[in-house]
Design a protein around this motif. Sequence first.
Motif, PDB file in Angstrom:
ATOM      1  N   HIS A 138       0.884  -1.325   0.113  1.00 52.25           N
ATOM      2  CA  HIS A 138      -0.014  -0.045   0.111  1.00 52.25           C
ATOM      3  C   HIS A 138       0.991   1.228  -0.033  1.00 52.25           C
ATOM      4  N   PHE A 139       2.082   1.223  -0.605  1.00 53.97           N
ATOM      5  CA  PHE A 139       2.916   2.306  -0.872  1.00 53.97           C
ATOM      6  C   PHE A 139       2.531   3.205  -2.132  1.00 53.97           C
ATOM      7  N   PHE A 140       1.775   4.128  -1.617  1.00 55.80           N
ATOM      8  CA  PHE A 140       1.408   4.866  -2.926  1.00 55.80           C
ATOM      9  C   PHE A 140       1.741   6.323  -2.845  1.00 55.80           C
ATOM     10  N   LEU A 141       3.079   6.520  -2.426  1.00 61.15           N
ATOM     11  CA  LEU A 141       3.630   7.932  -2.571  1.00 61.15           C
ATOM     12  C   LEU A 141       4.055   8.225  -4.034  1.00 61.15           C
ATOM     13  N   GLY A 142       4.150   9.335  -4.573  1.00 64.31           N
ATOM     14  CA  GLY A 142       4.454   9.869  -5.650  1.00 64.31           C
ATOM     15  C   GLY A 142       6.062   9.690  -6.040  1.00 64.31           C
ATOM     16  N   GLU A 143       6.325   9.716  -7.214  1.00 69.00           N
ATOM     17  CA  GLU A 143       7.505   9.568  -7.924  1.00 69.00           C
ATOM     18  C   GLU A 143       8.484  10.686  -7.340  1.00 69.00           C
ATOM     19  N   GLY A 144       9.595  10.363  -6.959  1.00 67.81           N
ATOM     20  CA  GLY A 144      10.563  11.563  -6.356  1.00 67.81           C
ATOM     21  C   GLY A 144      10.118  12.098  -5.373  1.00 67.81           C
ATOM     22  N   LEU A 147       4.998  23.152   6.884  1.00 64.41           N
ATOM     23  CA  LEU A 147       3.626  22.167   6.796  1.00 64.41           C
ATOM     24  C   LEU A 147       3.911  20.960   5.709  1.00 64.41           C
ATOM     25  N   ALA A 148       4.317  21.617   4.704  1.00 61.86           N
ATOM     26  CA  ALA A 148       4.558  20.702   3.385  1.00 61.86           C
ATOM     27  C   ALA A 148       5.682  19.582   3.775  1.00 61.86           C
ATOM     28  N   ALA A 149       6.994  19.960   4.152  1.00 59.51           N
ATOM     29  CA  ALA A 149       7.934  19.126   4.656  1.00 59.51           C
ATOM     30  C   ALA A 149       7.575  18.118   5.545  1.00 59.51           C
ATOM     31  N   LEU A 150       6.693  18.421   6.585  1.00 64.32           N
ATOM     32  CA  LEU A 150       6.455  17.502   7.745  1.00 64.32           C
ATOM     33  C   LEU A 150       5.400  16.397   7.021  1.00 64.32           C
ATOM     34  N   ALA A 151       4.693  17.077   6.177  1.00 66.82           N
ATOM     35  CA  ALA A 151       3.803  16.100   5.255  1.00 66.82           C
ATOM     36  C   ALA A 151       4.532  15.060   4.543  1.00 66.82           C
ATOM     37  N   TYR A 152       5.697  15.560   3.981  1.00 67.55           N
ATOM     38  CA  TYR A 152       6.358  14.471   3.234  1.00 67.55           C
ATOM     39  C   TYR A 152       6.981  13.456   4.136  1.00 67.55           C
ATOM     40  N   THR A 153       7.760  14.081   5.298  1.00 68.61           N
ATOM     41  CA  THR A 153       8.368  13.116   6.165  1.00 68.61           C
ATOM     42  C   THR A 153       7.406  12.200   6.785  1.00 68.61           C
ATOM     43  N   TYR A 154       6.191  12.555   7.334  1.00 71.96           N
ATOM     44  CA  TYR A 154       5.254  11.791   7.939  1.00 71.96           C
ATOM     45  C   TYR A 154       4.773  10.537   6.865  1.00 71.96           C
ATOM     46  N   ALA A 155       4.533  11.066   5.724  1.00 67.89           N
ATOM     47  CA  ALA A 155       4.028  10.083   4.843  1.00 67.89           C
ATOM     48  C   ALA A 155       5.067   8.969   4.641  1.00 67.89           C
ATOM     49  N   ARG A 156       6.131   9.478   4.246  1.00 71.81           N
ATOM     50  CA  ARG A 156       7.299   8.513   4.172  1.00 71.81           C
ATOM     51  C   ARG A 156       7.690   7.525   5.129  1.00 71.81           C
ATOM     52  N   ARG A 157       7.555   8.041   6.377  1.00 76.31           N
ATOM     53  CA  ARG A 157       7.874   7.181   7.376  1.00 76.31           C
ATOM     54  C   ARG A 157       6.649   6.282   7.866  1.00 76.31           C
ATOM     55  N   HIS A 158       5.317   6.449   7.576  1.00 75.06           N
ATOM     56  CA  HIS A 158       4.385   5.646   7.742  1.00 75.06           C
ATOM     57  C   HIS A 158       3.809   5.158   6.420  1.00 75.06           C
ATOM     58  N   ALA A 159       4.385   5.011   5.422  1.00 76.79           N
ATOM     59  CA  ALA A 159       3.944   4.639   4.229  1.00 76.79           C
ATOM     60  C   ALA A 159       3.557   3.306   4.361  1.00 76.79           C
ATOM     61  N   ASN A 160       3.985   2.301   5.181  1.00 78.13           N
ATOM     62  CA  ASN A 160       3.608   0.958   5.117  1.00 78.13           C
ATOM     63  C   ASN A 160       3.125   0.679   6.464  1.00 78.13           C
ATOM     64  N   GLY A 178      -3.010   3.416   2.534  1.00 80.26           N
ATOM     65  CA  GLY A 178      -1.530   4.289   2.558  1.00 80.26           C
ATOM     66  C   GLY A 178      -1.571   5.720   2.894  1.00 80.26           C
ATOM     67  N   THR A 179      -0.489   6.341   2.830  1.00 77.15           N
ATOM     68  CA  THR A 179      -0.235   7.660   3.107  1.00 77.15           C
ATOM     69  C   THR A 179      -0.137   8.659   1.975  1.00 77.15           C
ATOM     70  N   GLY A 180      -0.611   8.339   0.919  1.00 81.68           N
ATOM     71  CA  GLY A 180      -0.472   9.171  -0.388  1.00 81.68           C
ATOM     72  C   GLY A 180      -1.157  10.397  -0.422  1.00 81.68           C
ATOM     73  N   LYS A 181      -2.398  10.255   0.548  1.00 77.97           N
ATOM     74  CA  LYS A 181      -3.114  11.491   0.181  1.00 77.97           C
ATOM     75  C   LYS A 181      -2.602  12.802   1.427  1.00 77.97           C
ATOM     76  N   LEU A 182      -1.771  12.411   2.316  1.00 76.66           N
ATOM     77  CA  LEU A 182      -1.265  13.576   3.330  1.00 76.66           C
ATOM     78  C   LEU A 182      -0.851  14.612   2.587  1.00 76.66           C
ATOM     79  N   GLY A 183      -0.111  14.515   1.349  1.00 84.40           N
ATOM     80  CA  GLY A 183       0.416  15.677   0.764  1.00 84.40           C
ATOM     81  C   GLY A 183      -0.750  16.447   0.105  1.00 84.40           C
ATOM     82  N   ASP A 184      -2.124  15.962  -0.158  1.00 84.42           N
ATOM     83  CA  ASP A 184      -3.020  16.439  -0.449  1.00 84.42           C
ATOM     84  C   ASP A 184      -3.838  17.324   0.522  1.00 84.42           C
ATOM     85  N   LEU A 185      -3.741  16.725   1.796  1.00 84.54           N
ATOM     86  CA  LEU A 185      -4.216  17.122   3.128  1.00 84.54           C
ATOM     87  C   LEU A 185      -3.357  18.701   3.357  1.00 84.54           C
ATOM     88  N   ALA A 186      -1.847  18.379   3.306  1.00 83.86           N
ATOM     89  CA  ALA A 186      -1.147  19.278   3.498  1.00 83.86           C
ATOM     90  C   ALA A 186      -1.415  20.637   2.623  1.00 83.86           C
TER      91      ALA A 186
END
Length: 411
Positions: free
Chosen positions: A15-21, A71-84, A91-99
Amino acid sequence: MIDNDDGAAAAFHSHFFLGEGHETSERKTWAVIWLCGFMMIAEIIGGLLFGSIALVADGLHMSTHAGALLLAALAYTYARRHANNPAFTFGTGKLGDLAGFTSAIVLAMIALLIGYESINRIFDPVAIHFAEAIPIACLGLAVNIASAWLLSGSEHHGHGHGHAHEGHDHDEQHEIATASGRVVLEIFEDRVPPRFRLSAISGAALDAQASSIETVRPDGTRQFFAMADRGGFLESHDEIPEPHAFTARLRIGEKNYPVVFEEHEHAHGSAARDNNMRAAVMHVIADAAVSVLVIIGLLLARAFGWLWMDPLAGIIGSFVIASWSYGLIRDTGAILLDMNPDNRMANRLRQEVEADGDTLADLHLWRLGPGHLGAIVSVVTGRERDADYYRARLARFKSLSHLTIEISRKP
């Protein structure tokens, strides 16, 4: 009978749904925060040491800029750490949209504050210290240009990001060794109707009269394409109908060269966009735009005594920021509410399922993260087909990262 099957392997899929890059964007955002933080501290300390309240005010303004990026940086970091993390069902792919949605609200508030303050200054002008205000505005612009440069190169934050081929990722270019030299055959459709293009790499002398292409589709349908000389390459007279999945038999002289073209469907537009990076870039661009307007307003005010130019520049800037904020709220809100992110792909899914006589009874399509879509496909069929059959048919839709197939049998 209903066969609700997500496939045997699907029970264990990621359920790793983070964006490319994602990690690259995270590092760039943190770098910009450090830059803004350094400038913020330097301006506040410098303003206190040299008695410049304007410099202190700009430093405090820079703190709001850094806070939005944080806010954007914390969303990236949190989404990556909790991706699995299994607690996140999709997954945590929508955290970026929430941020991004939150940042858009902040942008809207900033626009309102700038507009309110600017209107007040029209009716109640204040003295402008040009000697301090203009250099500070130029310094702010320089910081924003540097921030934009640091964030640049990330391909997922554009306002209108999308593939040039409207969501297709064709296996387009094929290099072929012919009897007279090497050539390249491709499907070219960059903002034009799709056509074959044939170019020589080395040695090959191309003749439109002696060259042609015949496509053979999986169902046996054939189509002949005559070629025309476009100066430097040959191009087919006729457009290539969708889908672009077939064997192209290239004829050069008396010899034939078979080339297989495969088509994959990818998410495009809002379905593929990284709204977290988009929000970060919007904050930088909005600040830069306001800095430019402020500099112009201050220069005109000093040169001609037009003190109203400074608040007018603020009003214009507030409208620009509000417009960007509205677009970001609209797009991220739609994702958070699980609206259909890609109508084109939904239509193609329906066409693919119903191409062989089955009926698509229900379709749910939503975004899981940048470039990742989830789908629940409900099919009514009178044939003995299982979920694996439809999964194979939909395999070319590469953005379907989470696919559930539901099958209902006709009586």
